[in-house]
Scaffold this active site. Sequence first.
Site, PDB file in Angstrom:
ATOM      1  N   HIS A 293       0.827  -1.216   0.000  1.00  0.00           N
ATOM      2  CA  HIS A 293       0.000   0.000   0.000  1.00  0.00           C
ATOM      3  C   HIS A 293       0.857   1.260   0.000  1.00  0.00           C
ATOM      4  O   HIS A 293       0.489   2.278  -0.565  1.00  0.00           O
ATOM      5  CB  HIS A 293      -0.961  -0.015   1.180  1.00  0.00           C
ATOM      6  CG  HIS A 293      -2.159  -0.859   0.917  1.00  0.00           C
ATOM      7  ND1 HIS A 293      -2.319  -2.090   1.485  1.00  0.00           N
ATOM      8  CD2 HIS A 293      -3.210  -0.681   0.096  1.00  0.00           C
ATOM      9  CE1 HIS A 293      -3.453  -2.618   1.038  1.00  0.00           C
ATOM     10  NE2 HIS A 293      -4.018  -1.783   0.200  1.00  0.00           N
ATOM     11  N   ARG A 398     -10.163   3.800  -2.158  1.00  0.00           N
ATOM     12  CA  ARG A 398      -9.642   3.136  -0.944  1.00  0.00           C
ATOM     13  C   ARG A 398      -9.905   4.073   0.236  1.00  0.00           C
ATOM     14  O   ARG A 398      -9.037   4.833   0.655  1.00  0.00           O
ATOM     15  CB  ARG A 398      -8.146   2.864  -1.095  1.00  0.00           C
ATOM     16  CG  ARG A 398      -7.787   1.769  -2.099  1.00  0.00           C
ATOM     17  CD  ARG A 398      -6.289   1.555  -2.110  1.00  0.00           C
ATOM     18  NE  ARG A 398      -5.870   0.352  -2.776  1.00  0.00           N
ATOM     19  CZ  ARG A 398      -5.410   0.302  -4.028  1.00  0.00           C
ATOM     20  NH1 ARG A 398      -5.327   1.396  -4.751  1.00  0.00           N
ATOM     21  NH2 ARG A 398      -5.020  -0.843  -4.543  1.00  0.00           N
ATOM     22  N   ARG A 434     -15.026   1.651  -1.409  1.00  0.00           N
ATOM     23  CA  ARG A 434     -14.770   0.423  -0.663  1.00  0.00           C
ATOM     24  C   ARG A 434     -14.857   0.724   0.823  1.00  0.00           C
ATOM     25  O   ARG A 434     -14.326   1.730   1.297  1.00  0.00           O
ATOM     26  CB  ARG A 434     -13.367  -0.097  -1.005  1.00  0.00           C
ATOM     27  CG  ARG A 434     -13.034  -1.367  -0.273  1.00  0.00           C
ATOM     28  CD  ARG A 434     -11.747  -1.970  -0.764  1.00  0.00           C
ATOM     29  NE  ARG A 434     -10.580  -1.214  -0.328  1.00  0.00           N
ATOM     30  CZ  ARG A 434      -9.334  -1.519  -0.677  1.00  0.00           C
ATOM     31  NH1 ARG A 434      -9.104  -2.531  -1.503  1.00  0.00           N
ATOM     32  NH2 ARG A 434      -8.323  -0.806  -0.234  1.00  0.00           N
ATOM     33  N   ASN A 553      -3.791  -7.711  -6.205  1.00  0.00           N
ATOM     34  CA  ASN A 553      -2.660  -7.592  -5.275  1.00  0.00           C
ATOM     35  C   ASN A 553      -2.787  -8.620  -4.165  1.00  0.00           C
ATOM     36  O   ASN A 553      -1.852  -9.354  -3.845  1.00  0.00           O
ATOM     37  CB  ASN A 553      -2.618  -6.196  -4.635  1.00  0.00           C
ATOM     38  CG  ASN A 553      -2.572  -5.094  -5.661  1.00  0.00           C
ATOM     39  OD1 ASN A 553      -2.107  -5.317  -6.767  1.00  0.00           O
ATOM     40  ND2 ASN A 553      -3.073  -3.927  -5.305  1.00  0.00           N
ATOM     41  N   ASP A 554      -3.976  -8.657  -3.575  1.00  0.00           N
ATOM     42  CA  ASP A 554      -4.177  -9.624  -2.502  1.00  0.00           C
ATOM     43  C   ASP A 554      -4.378 -11.028  -3.040  1.00  0.00           C
ATOM     44  O   ASP A 554      -4.004 -12.001  -2.385  1.00  0.00           O
ATOM     45  CB  ASP A 554      -5.368  -9.207  -1.621  1.00  0.00           C
ATOM     46  CG  ASP A 554      -4.944  -8.165  -0.607  1.00  0.00           C
ATOM     47  OD1 ASP A 554      -3.877  -8.340   0.006  1.00  0.00           O
ATOM     48  OD2 ASP A 554      -5.663  -7.164  -0.444  1.00  0.00           O
ATOM     49  N   ARG A 564       2.835  -9.333   0.484  1.00  0.00           N
ATOM     50  CA  ARG A 564       3.046  -8.357  -0.585  1.00  0.00           C
ATOM     51  C   ARG A 564       3.966  -7.208  -0.194  1.00  0.00           C
ATOM     52  O   ARG A 564       4.483  -6.505  -1.056  1.00  0.00           O
ATOM     53  CB  ARG A 564       1.694  -7.815  -1.073  1.00  0.00           C
ATOM     54  CG  ARG A 564       0.915  -7.096   0.001  1.00  0.00           C
ATOM     55  CD  ARG A 564      -0.533  -6.889  -0.398  1.00  0.00           C
ATOM     56  NE  ARG A 564      -0.779  -5.599  -1.003  1.00  0.00           N
ATOM     57  CZ  ARG A 564      -1.978  -5.100  -1.253  1.00  0.00           C
ATOM     58  NH1 ARG A 564      -3.073  -5.828  -0.976  1.00  0.00           N
ATOM     59  NH2 ARG A 564      -2.131  -3.926  -1.786  1.00  0.00           N
TER      60      ARG A 564
END
Length: 689
Positions: A293, A398, A434, A553-554, A564
């Site tokens: 992130h 986000r 989100r 990404n996850d 990550r």
Amino acid sequence: MAERRLQVTSRLGLHARAAANLVRVASKFKSSLTLQRLDGNAEADAKSILSILTLAASRGTDLRIVASGVDEQEALDAVVGLFSRDFDETEKSDGGQYSRATEELRCKGLGVSDSIVIGRVMRLQEGTHDVYRAEIAEADLERETRRFRAAVRLSRRQLETIKDRAEKELGRGHAYIFDAHLLFLEDAKLTRDVEDYIVKQRSNAEWAAKVVGDRLLSIYTQINDEYLRERGSDIEDVIQRLLSNLTGEGPRYPNLSEDAVIVSPDLLPSTIAELNLNHVKAIATDAGGWTSHMAIIARGLGLTAVVGLRDFYERTRTGDQVIVDARRGEVILHPSESTIEQYQTSDQTPAFVAVNHAESGPVVTRDGVQILLRANVELPTEFQAINDFGACGVGLFRSEFLLSRPGMMSSEEQQYEVYKSLAEAAGEYGAIVRLFDLGGELGSDLKERERNPALGLRAVRFGLRNKEMMRTQVRAILRAAAAGRLSLLIPMVADVGDVRLAKQLIDEELVRLASEQKVFSEVRIGAMIEVPSAMLTAEKIASEVDFFELGTNDLVQYTLAVDRGNDKVSEWFRTLHPAVLYGITRTLQAAREASIPVIVCGEMASTPAYAVLLVGLGTIDLSMIPALIPRVRRVLSQIGAAQAREVALKCLNSATADEVEELVRNEFRSHWPELFSLNTLPKPHQSPE
Ligand code: PEP
Ligand code: MG
């Protein structure tokens, strides 16, 4: 009064060790002793190390020494004698800690943006919290001052222990630096100023120490002499220690020079979000990977960043010159003149800015497949970019970055305003908010550290455990949805059970808003598919939501069991692993059968070669950092989706990430040589040593 003129002749000038010896000698006398620069620029108290160092008296500086008091002549003679003996330094060379190499040093990491910066190091150690200002009642000022003195005493004990150990293990030459730290700590310029600040400003001790410390540091970062300027780092260390002992917290970032490059072992994304971008030019961190992130937000903010540098932080000092070359994923400490020249004359324009970004709306492939290109945004400052880069609204907001510091909540009203302006900025395509994806590497306000945060109380789990927080956010979204097109996204669901619990809460808030006669609107609800259990039960989830978002990404992190954000395992983070491609295909298929859309919003979507592969797998909706949209648009407009599909099918039949990558290199070069140079394709993988 007695006075004498002399010149600093020692090679390193009046640096920390020399100044420490001078303080020791001067302090034996009752008389006051002042050093004045003959150029009139500064004056210092010879009994204060901080004061002496701010003279920035390098070799060749002319000084006047003035002694005044009962023993003024003896005091003057003693000090003059010390000058003539070059401060009684046992090591004439650059020994001990200050012998740090200043030769050019290159460290490899991972560039997460596309630009180059030449600046000065500002070290920042995370893992500590902010220092806040609190007003102290008149009656409590005495107690606050005592608290500060206790922290000074504790710091002194700690430093003495460290010094003893250093002496035993490394020898006297290395331990003397802690003598200097001890002198800094007890220097009246520091302690008196902090105490004065506490009393005059009725401030808490932490804040007072931070303000005074920052002030001293900013003096140091402005000193011209490279060698002396470096001593700012020692003051920084002492202030950090003091703050830790006061609160268990350290200073966030001191006054930043115009060209500050934040160097840190690791940074919270929220810290980056808070940085004053007028000053911070770049970041360089030991930890982090392409999809951490921290990297995502640095990219979103257009910051030059290199992450995954492993042990760079330890090699730096505040004030060091540094080049951050995010294009090559490299940082250069103490760059030589010729290196600087080379960089100054090279083109430093980020590649993505050079792309024409006048176009907007969906992109159409050569064979007529229409693909939506949406924006991922994290902060209100990025809203303007949605339009600037021609995005089809916002595919992923986000929202957790609204809570600029871990533990800080934004009220329903504050959130409502942000979501409303997000909807306005997103326009006809709307925006997807989100729910807070807190926990994991983003931290949370959990008091205890979790053993395994990525597998812990993160995202929807965190929300379901902190229902009031989730309700506040849901209400703000539902209300803002009355003013524009908003959808709501549930992060990191493990299965349809998580979706049901979240939907139940949303339903309850809809009912409450109606009973309160508030203006609101129902919204479409989506689920993030980013953990294997959700991917494997995607059909079940698809029947209960309006859309999917694929968080690659996850999905990579959890499918391959590779953290990550951990640079030590970055070689195993393989976006093109066949298991990941299979997961994506499966999710797309489940969504197709349920007739719901899928937006791919992980970093994969923003890399042109990967975006082509995603289109080949059947994706028609991508979301990415706005600045990267033009580049993806250009590539997708020049490929055929059918050809991409052929390549993707071959990839799905591969056994390893290496095989997929090789296929991609070969096939892309043969189908679209004008679009893909070897540079823009996955590089042959080096097996981990
Ligand atoms: C993802 O996981 O791919 C994603 C888009 O969400 P985040 O990066 O915020 O976890
Ligand atoms: Mg995610």
